[in-house]
Design an enzyme around this catalytic site. Sequence first.
Site, PDB file in Angstrom:
ATOM      1  CB  CYS A 117      -1.017  -0.038   1.180  1.00  0.00           C
ATOM      2  SG  CYS A 117      -2.197  -1.420   1.142  1.00  0.00           S
ATOM      3  CG  HIS A 258      -3.341   3.282   1.718  1.00  0.00           C
ATOM      4  ND1 HIS A 258      -3.639   2.706   0.412  1.00  0.00           N
ATOM      5  CD2 HIS A 258      -3.401   2.310   2.181  1.00  0.00           C
ATOM      6  CE1 HIS A 258      -4.189   1.379   0.449  1.00  0.00           C
ATOM      7  NE2 HIS A 258      -3.871   1.143   1.669  1.00  0.00           N
ATOM      8  CG  ASN A 288      -6.687  -1.169   0.351  1.00  0.00           C
ATOM      9  OD1 ASN A 288      -5.958  -0.763  -0.453  1.00  0.00           O
ATOM     10  ND2 ASN A 288      -6.342  -1.721   1.667  1.00  0.00           N
TER      11      ASN A 288
HETATM   12  O1  UT7 Z   1      -4.037  -1.284   3.141  1.00  0.00           O
HETATM   13  C1  UT7 Z   1      -2.994  -1.782   3.738  1.00  0.00           C
HETATM   14  C2  UT7 Z   1      -3.257  -1.956   5.399  1.00  0.00           C
HETATM   15  N1  UT7 Z   1      -4.492  -2.448   5.920  1.00  0.00           N
HETATM   16  C3  UT7 Z   1      -5.269  -1.863   6.684  1.00  0.00           C
HETATM   17  O2  UT7 Z   1      -4.879  -0.727   6.850  1.00  0.00           O
HETATM   18  C4  UT7 Z   1      -6.260  -2.489   7.328  1.00  0.00           C
HETATM   19  C5  UT7 Z   1      -6.501  -2.575   8.688  1.00  0.00           C
HETATM   20  N2  UT7 Z   1      -7.598  -2.973   9.365  1.00  0.00           N
HETATM   21  C6  UT7 Z   1      -8.780  -2.841   9.001  1.00  0.00           C
HETATM   22  O3  UT7 Z   1      -9.303  -1.821   8.233  1.00  0.00           O
HETATM   23  C7  UT7 Z   1      -9.903  -3.594  10.153  1.00  0.00           C
HETATM   24  O4  UT7 Z   1      -9.325  -4.286  11.056  1.00  0.00           O
HETATM   25  C8  UT7 Z   1     -10.917  -4.293   9.232  1.00  0.00           C
HETATM   26  C9  UT7 Z   1     -11.587  -3.418   8.427  1.00  0.00           C
HETATM   27  C10 UT7 Z   1     -10.020  -5.297   8.339  1.00  0.00           C
HETATM   28  C11 UT7 Z   1     -11.790  -5.033  10.324  1.00  0.00           C
HETATM   29  O5  UT7 Z   1     -12.477  -4.150  11.136  1.00  0.00           O
HETATM   30  P1  UT7 Z   1     -12.215  -4.352  12.868  1.00  0.00           P
HETATM   31  O6  UT7 Z   1     -13.149  -3.196  13.266  1.00  0.00           O
HETATM   32  O7  UT7 Z   1     -10.862  -4.301  13.031  1.00  0.00           O
HETATM   33  O8  UT7 Z   1     -13.150  -5.624  12.848  1.00  0.00           O
HETATM   34  P2  UT7 Z   1     -12.442  -7.105  13.730  1.00  0.00           P
HETATM   35  O9  UT7 Z   1     -11.434  -7.493  12.928  1.00  0.00           O
HETATM   36  O10 UT7 Z   1     -11.947  -6.525  15.063  1.00  0.00           O
HETATM   37  O11 UT7 Z   1     -13.747  -8.094  13.670  1.00  0.00           O
HETATM   38  C12 UT7 Z   1     -14.842  -7.483  14.556  1.00  0.00           C
HETATM   39  C13 UT7 Z   1     -16.041  -8.553  14.334  1.00  0.00           C
HETATM   40  C14 UT7 Z   1     -15.296  -9.975  14.288  1.00  0.00           C
HETATM   41  O12 UT7 Z   1     -16.373 -10.799  14.975  1.00  0.00           O
HETATM   42  P3  UT7 Z   1     -16.179 -11.300  16.316  1.00  0.00           P
HETATM   43  O13 UT7 Z   1     -14.978 -12.065  16.496  1.00  0.00           O
HETATM   44  O14 UT7 Z   1     -16.228 -10.064  17.354  1.00  0.00           O
HETATM   45  O15 UT7 Z   1     -17.397 -12.252  16.596  1.00  0.00           O
HETATM   46  C15 UT7 Z   1     -15.357 -10.507  12.837  1.00  0.00           C
HETATM   47  O16 UT7 Z   1     -15.221 -11.821  12.864  1.00  0.00           O
HETATM   48  O17 UT7 Z   1     -16.592  -8.450  13.143  1.00  0.00           O
HETATM   49  C16 UT7 Z   1     -16.547  -9.664  12.260  1.00  0.00           C
HETATM   50  N3  UT7 Z   1     -16.334  -9.539  10.909  1.00  0.00           N
HETATM   51  C17 UT7 Z   1     -17.312  -9.110  10.012  1.00  0.00           C
HETATM   52  N4  UT7 Z   1     -18.744  -9.047  10.268  1.00  0.00           N
HETATM   53  C18 UT7 Z   1     -19.124  -8.767   9.386  1.00  0.00           C
HETATM   54  C19 UT7 Z   1     -15.083  -9.266   9.990  1.00  0.00           C
HETATM   55  N5  UT7 Z   1     -15.388  -9.103   8.972  1.00  0.00           N
HETATM   56  C20 UT7 Z   1     -16.841  -8.809   9.009  1.00  0.00           C
HETATM   57  C21 UT7 Z   1     -17.628  -8.620   7.843  1.00  0.00           C
HETATM   58  N6  UT7 Z   1     -18.740  -8.388   8.003  1.00  0.00           N
HETATM   59  N7  UT7 Z   1     -17.033  -8.486   6.556  1.00  0.00           N
END
Ligand code: UT7
Length: 334
Positions: A117, A258, A288
Site C-alpha cells: 500500500c 492511502h 482498497n
Molecule cells: O491497506 C493495507 C493496510 N491494511 C489496513 O490498514 C487494514 C487495517 N484493518 C482494518 O481496516 C480493520 O481491522 C478491518 C476493516 C479489516 C476489520 O475491522 P475491525 O473493526 O478491526 O473488525 P475486527 O477484525 O475486530 O472484527 C470484529 C468482528 C469479528 O467478529 P467477532 O470475532 O467479534 O465475533 C469479525 O469476525 O467483525 C467480524 N467481521 C465481520 N462481520 C461482518 C469481520 N469481517 C466482517 C464482515 N462482516 N465482512
Amino acid sequence: MALDTKYNAVVTALGMYVPETILDNKYFEKIVETNDEWIKSRTGISERRIIENGATSDLATGAAKDLIEKYNINPEEIDVVIVSTVTPDMFFPATACLVQDNIGAKNAWGFDVSAACSGFLFGFHVGASLIESGRYKKVLVIGADKMSAITDYTDRNTCILFGDAAAAVLLEPTEDKNFGLQDSLLHCDGSGREALYMKGGGSLNPPTHETVDKKLHYIFQDGKAVFKVAVKGMADISYEIMQKNNLTSEDIAYLVPHQANLRIIDATAQRMGIPKEKVMINIDKYGNTTAATIPLCLVEYYRDGKVKKGDKLILSAFGAGFTWGATYLVWGMD
Ligand code: UT7
C-alpha cells in the site's frame, strides 16, 4: 525542506483506469456472512471495481494511455516506466516491461516496485530521484493492483476490502524549487511481515497442490493488528513531515491518504488538525486498491478542479511489510 539539487520533480500529467464491473456491498451479503451496514461503518466502503478479463498490466496500461492521450505525450520520449504493484502479471518479466511495450515507450527502461500500500509513495520517490539527478526528463510512475487476483472471496475478513484499479503520473524536471516533490519520509519494518502477506507462490512456499489447498495464494491479514499499527503509523508520519517542513494545517490544501479504512484516514487527519473537507477520499467507490489509491485520488480531485497550482499536499500511506511513509508535494499544474 527543499532538496539540494538543481531540479525538482514535478507532476505534469495524470491518468487513471478503473474497470467497469462494480461489486457493491449487497453482492457480498450474498456470498459471505456480512451486511452493508457493517462494511460501511467499519471501513467506509460502499463498492469496489474488479477487472473480469485482464491483468494488472492491462489496468496500468489503461492508466498510462489515458495520461498519454489526454496530455498528448509522445511515448517515445518517456525515459523510465515504474510500476508499483503487489499483483504483477507474473514474477518476471516485470509488469513495467509489459506496460512499456503496450504503450510504445520504445526508448524507456523500467522496473516494478513492491511496497504494497506504500508502493506509490516509494515508486514516486524513486522516480523523482531519477529526475532530480538530472539524468532523466520523463518518468512515468504507475500504481496498479488487481487485488481480486489474490482475494479469497470466501473470507469475509478480507474480501470486502479490496478492489482493482490503476493510476499514473508523469514526472518531469523543473528548476523552480517552489514546485514538485519537497520531501519524503519512507520506512519499512519487516518484523511486521506476518500481519499482512501472501504466504504462497514465492521461493519460500513454491506453488504445490498443498499450498493451493491451504489457500496460501491469497491475502492473509490480521486486520486488528494491522489496524492498530496503521492508525499510529500513518498519523505519526504525516504529523512528522508537517513538523519537519514547518507546515501548519492551514498551509495544507489536502491530505491524500492511502484508502484502506475510513477510520484510519480520520485518525490521521485528526492528528494533523486537518478538517474533513481537506482530505481526499474515494474509498467509498473503489475500496482498497493498494498501490493505486493515492494517485487515483489525485487524478479525480484534480479533474474535478479541486487541486490548484501551488497547493501543498501531504500524501501518506501504511501497508504490508510493514511499509509506510509520507510525501510533501507542491502541485505544479494549472
Ligand atoms: O491497506 C493495507 C493496510 N491494511 C489496513 O490498514 C487494514 C487495517 N484493518 C482494518 O481496516 C480493520 O481491522 C478491518 C476493516 C479489516 C476489520 O475491522 P475491525 O473493526 O478491526 O473488525 P475486527 O477484525 O475486530 O472484527 C470484529 C468482528 C469479528 O467478529 P467477532 O470475532 O467479534 O465475533 C469479525 O469476525 O467483525 C467480524 N467481521 C465481520 N462481520 C461482518 C469481520 N469481517 C466482517 C464482515 N462482516 N465482512
